[in-house]
Enzyme design. Structure first.
Site, short mmCIF file in Angstrom:
data_model
loop_
_atom_site.label_atom_id
_atom_site.label_comp_id
_atom_site.label_asym_id
_atom_site.label_seq_id
_atom_site.Cartn_x
_atom_site.Cartn_y
_atom_site.Cartn_z
N GLY A 1 0.77 -1.22 0.00
CA GLY A 1 0.00 0.00 0.00
C GLY A 1 0.80 1.27 0.00
O GLY A 1 0.63 2.08 -0.88
N SER A 2 1.68 1.48 0.98
CA SER A 2 2.58 2.62 1.06
C SER A 2 2.31 3.50 2.27
O SER A 2 1.21 3.53 2.81
CB SER A 2 2.55 3.48 -0.19
#
Length: 819
Positions: A234-235
């Site tokens: 996702g980050s």
């Protein structure tokens, strides 16, 4: 013809042609001017430490040409393979085992012929975007022609002597860019399966299910394959303004958790078109522009947004003709569309195969039998079918225009203006500038569906079941009325039916903004964004429990602002403390529950798990290379999450489990603790911890082995230890790796391209970066694992941006590439 270097003026050697008895000098010979071919493309390529290419050119086509060539030197086979898939020829060129018949059918349907695709999509782009892609394709082709297919890299991602390696053109490249834009919608698992499972009208009517049957539909939907990316992919992002930095300039942390290899992986580069475009950072493999990066004045990054990108529409069929449906009191036709592909058989021959898509005016018909058998059939049990509409169908390849324009921004104002194009398919936007402003925006492709429409158009039986089971991640609207159609707004891109940028959540501040894949709600907990429709962020929506990774991110920021994190005695952020936060490797899940687990050990659970209790009591609650015991908690927490499956919100949302339940008024500190007054919880923890140790023991793995001995990436026979851990257990620096016989070998994704960017009084941005899997996928390259080792050692690369820094750090000779 190709020329690799500048042509120097030739010197002509003169030889006397006289008789020995003739003393007269020979007549003068006019020098022969060398023939210099016309040059239409010219790019300069210099590389600095760790193989980072710096490409400079005087026009967009040449810039793409240099970039495509430099990229191909490191990773040609990666993108060439993906172009095969994107063009719908994978089964034809790879065969059925390595290719994908489903993918080929889907993209032949979505793209049409090359000519149709060029007219519908490519021709709508500005000339500079088309020129850049044209140059990139020609640069990759130049590399292939010079290298020869017989000399291409070998290895898992190589393609030496592959029959499918041929030149390609810019349209093929745009096929690939569009496929990447659709990975969060039409080309993700659940949707692709639904699109390719339609057999057409079956001539019967399914029986109406009982109440118990409908409960099964809901239960099946709740545990269906999550139609989102792996949440470890996702980050994280932080954009920090002047109120929270020590020198008053902005700071930005980009930490995307992308795949390490293949499609979606990163490649570092610096692209310069003097006076127009000067941007450094990283591009996704095969992308001719910088995706996450920085220029002289602005830095930006993204995190994956889990906003709705599509919706289903429930169509009420004409009982006398299953190829018609009701809409605004009239009947509309469902139109079959046949698609044919070629499939390479084991004997080397090709077989034609066909599939029929059925189109409504909303989009193609789908079959959700993979969710529940009660959602199979045409018609369904209630006399309807479901159609699918994708917000990114028209967004398509428009991202190239937006990302280039963002890269040209000289201020935060210009960056935000660039977002009006809404060419971003699936990402939260983050930016910081040298003047100390920070920005967050959920400015991406979201269907224009209002909350009023959601409240009234999710009706009947199927719509509410799907919405409830998936907490609004999957929505199905009433397809019988135009009142439920996606809306339009003059500020949105023409014909897109998307929300315009000015109606989407955004925050501009001199404090900070951050995100770790939950919704927009808590981009800054002190300034929550509220009152937006659920379609803009159903995962971690307003008032809902947040990911552990979201919580630890915001809590670490507050600790740094108050200098209580041990990184520095000076409050607020500078570049070094931002990098220290990134590499802290705290396991927030352990901070939330481990004390209670250890309390159970003291209460007698250690009799069943003596070694596990002892190891966990000594563990430092981090996933550093030297941390001992992380593997025990990793397997324990994975077991707890399996006991409380919630794939759509990815949290443990069970009030009986937690000692302190989730409180929307305190979302960063709740829920917390395990309620040990509940006997079932005590039994659960005891059993899950025992099972965790058994999973490790059956593989012969020590419970107190250093984490770096168990989590590693193999490069040319060597094991490089990898710090970080599963984001689902609250590790900010997420690494996605499965437990195997050797431990957590060869992670597939997680911390990938990391950048920490700031400014001082000079004109040069200051950027420390690292590309965890390294620049090249060629095992023979010196840049196959060099940055991987750098990451393992918690080191960084100072990215040279200004000319004097590039010159000082250059490795090898300058290449002038001309054609």
């Amino acid at each position: 013809m190709f020329r690799r270097s500048l042509i120097a003026v030739a010197c002509v050697a003169m030889v006397a042609c006289s008789d020995s008895s003739d003393n007269n000098p020979p007549p003068p010979v006019e020098p022969i001017e060398p023939v210099v071919p016309d040059v239409t493309l010219s790019a300069e390529i210099r590389r600095t430490e760790f193989g980072i290419p710096h490409i400079k050119a005087d026009d967009w086509t040449s810039l793409g040409y240099g970039f495509g060539y430099a990229y191909a030197q490191d990773n040609y086979c990666v993108t060439r393979r993906e172009i095969v898939f994107a063009s719908g020829r994978s089964a034809e060129l790879f065969g059925e085992e390595e290719g994908s018949v489903e993918s080929d059918f889907l993209f032949r349907y979505l793209n049409g012929s090359k000519e149709e695709f060029e007219e519908r999509f490519v021709s709508q782009l500005p000339q500079f975007a088309r020129d850049l892609a044209e140059g990139y394709a020609r640069g990759m082709n130049r590399y292939l022609e010079e290298t020869g297919v017989e000399n291409l890299p070998e290895g898992d991602l190589g393609c030496r002597n592959a029959a499918w390696v041929t030149p390609f053109d810019a349209t093929d490249l745009f096929f690939f860019l569009r496929r990447e834009a659709l990975r969060g919608s039409s080309d993700q698992g659940l949707v692709r399966s639904a699109l390719l499972s339609v057999a057409g009208p079956d001539g019967g009517n399914a029986a109406t299910p009982s109440a118990q049957g409908l409960e099964k539909v809901a239960a099946s939907a709740a545990i269906a394959t999550l139609p989102l990316r792996n949440l470890d992919q996702g980050s994280n992002a932080l954009a920090i303004g002047s109120e929270s930095t020590q020198n008053g300039s902005g700071l930005l942390l980009g930490n995307p958790h992308q795949p390490w290899f293949g499609a979606g992986a990163w490649y570092q580069a610096h692209l310069t078109l003097p006076g127009e475009y000067d941007v450094a950072g990283a591009a996704l493999h095969g992308f001719p522009f910088i995706g996450i990066g920085f220029n002289k004045d602005v830095a930006w990054t993204h995190t994956v947004s889990l906003a709705n990108r599509f919706s289903f529409y429930e169509l009420k069929l004409n009982p006398d003709n299953p190829l018609q449906y009701e809409f605004d009191g009239e009947l509309r036709d469902i139109v079959p569309q046949d698609v044919t592909i070629e499939v390479l058989l084991p004997d080397g021959t090709l077989e034609s195969r066909s599939y029929t898509f059925y189109e409504s005016h909303f989009g193609p018909i789908v079959n959700l039998k993979s969710v529940s058998s009660l959602l199979d059939g045409w018609p369904l049990f209630n006399g309807s079918v479901l159609a699918f509409r994708d917000a990114n169908i028209l967004t398509g390849i428009r991202g190239i225009q937006q990302w280039i324009t963002k890269g040209q921004a000289t201020s935060l104002d210009e960056y935000i203006t660039a977002l009006d194009e809404v060419g971003n398919p699936v990402f939260h936007e983050f930016a910081a500038d040298r003047n100390g402003e920070a920005f967050y925006g959920e400015i991406s492709a979201i269907p224009f569906v209002t909350q009023a429409q959601l409240d009234s158009c999710v009706n009947g039986i199927i719509g509410p079941l799907l919405a409830e089971a998936t907490t609004n991640v999957i929505i199905s609207l009433d397809g019988s009325t135009s009142d439920c159609e996606w809306g339009d707004d003059p500020a949105a891109p023409e014909g897109s039916n998307l929300y315009p940028a000015n109606l989407l959540p955004q925050l501009r501040t001199r404090d900070y903004v951050g995100n770790s894949n939950n919704s927009y709600w808590l981009s800054n907990p002190a300034q929550p964004l509220e009152g937006f429709p659920t379609i803009m962020g159903p995962v971690g929506y307003e008032g809902l429990q947040q990911f552990l990774r979201t919580r630890i991110g915001h809590l670490m920021v507050e600790e740094r602002k108050n200098a209580t994190d041990g990184l520095s005695e000076t409050p607020l952020f500078d570049l070094e403390t931002l990098k220290g936060l990134m590499y802290a490797n705290r396991v927030y899940g352990a901070e939330v529950v481990l004390d209670d687990v250890l309390q159970l050990c003291d209460d007698g659970m250690s009799a069943d798990n003596p070694e596990a209790c002892e190891v966990l009591s000594r563990w430092d609650r981090r996933v550093d290379l030297e941390s001992r015991g992380a593997q025990v908690f990793n397997e324990f927490w994975a077991g707890i999450r399996r006991e409380f499956p919630d794939p759509y919100q990815s949290v443990v949302a069970n009030d009986e489990f937690w000692a302190v339940d989730f409180d929307p008024a305190d979302p960063l500190n709740t829920p917390s603790g395990i309620d040990l007054t509940v006997e079932a919880n005590r039994n659960l923890v005891t059993r899950v911890l025992f099972e965790a140790t058994e999973r490790l023991a059956t593989r012969g793995l020590s419970l107190d082995a250093p984490w770096g001995d168990l989590q590693f990436l193999e490069r040319n026979g060597a094991r490089i230890p990898i710090h970080g851990g599963a984001g689902t257990m609250g590790v900010y620096g997420a690494i996605s790796a499965r437990l195997g016989d050797d431990g957590y070998a060869n992670p597939s994704s997680g911390n990938s391209y990391i950048q920490a960017v700031t400014w001082d009084e000079s004109d040069c941005p200051i950027a420390d970066v690292v590309l965890v899997p390294s620049q090249s996928t060629d095992p023979e390259s010196p840049h196959f694992a060099d940055q991987t080792q750098l990451y393992s050692d918690k080191q960084w690369v100072r990215f040279p941006f200004c000319e004097e820094d590039i010159t000082a750090n250059q490795i090898g000779e300058t290449l002038i590439l001309e054609e």
